[in-house]
Design a protein around this motif. Sequence first.
Motif: not given
Lengths: 370, 150
Positions: A160-164, A167-172, A227-228, B73, B87-88, B90, B93
């Motif tokens: 999931l990348g960077y955890l925020t 959840p709308t900002n997760v990933g990058t 962002t993901l 998470y 939302m995204h 994919d 990451h």
Amino acid sequence: MMRFSTLLKHPADWMTGADSDSAVVLTSRIRLARNVSDTPFPGWARKQERIEILSDLRAAIEELPEMKAAFSHQLSELSSVQKQVLVERHLISREQAARSEGSAAVVNRTQTLSVMINEEDHLRLQSIRSGLHLQEAYELITKVDEQLEKKLTYAFDQELGYLTACPTNVGTGLRASAMLHLPGLVISDHIGQVIQAVGKLGLAVRGIFGEGTESLGHLFQISNQSTLGESEQDIISRLERVIRKVRDHERNARLKLVEDDPQMIADKIARAYGLLRYAYVIDSKEALTHLSLVRLGADMGCFPKETLQLCDSLLMDIEPAHLQHHAKRKLSPEERDTLRAEIIRSRLQSLPTPVISFINHTNPEDTPPA
Amino acid sequence: MTDPSGFLLGDMDPNKLSAKAASAAEASDVGKLSLGGPMGAAGRQLGTGTCPGCGFAFDDLKKTGRLGCSQCYQFFREEIKHNLGGMHKDTCHVGRVPAGMMEAFQNKQKIDQLQQEMNGAIANEDYEKAAALRDQLQKLSDENAASSEQ
């Protein structure tokens, strides 16, 4: 450490339109959301936990070479007007301004880099540039991010990348955005189509001032939503491509307006000039609308080129908290409208009457002999 | 400029989630699913329980739109992933990885690979090769321990 008054006295280059091509795209911004692992997110942490994590994070940020002699304050040390001024300068968010103990803002001397500590996430790193320069802004923010990741253990997940916190900002954790001035598209009534088309590409368009669909000052922000599942470079290049397209549409809309109805455009610009120069009471909405038209006029050659910068500084200086900071006291809305008019009159005092060259050029035969 | 307000998280409803997951399970004709609804990896019913890291309950996400800590998470992974697609772009990451974590990730992959090779060598009764692999593994995990203590 930099004082609040020093910060205010020296607005950043990007606040006053330093880039030679900021007529349509005023600013580019990159924001990264970062968190420390296994520590509650600020919104869920107890006050004591927030204060503890703040001191660790603040030390790490202040150590950065980019933050030498920076402005660094806890939100609780600032007055509500000061916080609001920082919001109006886009250095902190509205959400951050509502916080007090256990939250801090660190801004570098040139105000190209600002870090919010304990906003929605532990860290919100932000870099702003004048004109369309998302890539440059991203490079600066990444340089800072790379130094921080050596000192801090970021909350990161292989999948999931960077955890925020959200959840709308997760990933990058990356939000890239640009502020655009689009009077041509609004006046020619094409803005709706553009907003729809941009929305279909998964990007968001929002008004900067005003509420709902109405955008005051013809100012809009375009930003990524997802962002993901997409790399930072892909997000930025996609956004940049779309912004260039919108900029071209705006340029074409301006040309078309001048071609189709030069009298109407000349009338709008000249009236806006007259109104701003002679008003004694002016509210925010009226000021923004007319400043936008003078700004458009500056881009069309009706005013000296530096009028663009003049407008950009004014847009910021006539906002409520800026006015109250200027007056050094709380002002009622009526008092603000009077002071706003006074500041605008004095700044535009030496601005010459508009030169409407595009009417003469279109129909030289119609011009009566001098 | 203030941040774009993002997405509405109102439909991150654990009940709806369970219903969706259940209908998906039915559709795939698992058939065995009966009591208690769908289970998470740890045998936990989706949308229930609290994060062992911070005590956050999934219901809190509905109220605030935000999670409690990074461990949430891990704990609510399935519920969260279920909703990320909409939302995204994919659900996995593909962007930047923090420097230290990249090494840790590669190290882990390397260890997994060596482990497999060693198991293979043992199965083939190639004990000399297995011993060499074991030494390599030992060295790698020592390095890992050293770097994670920093």
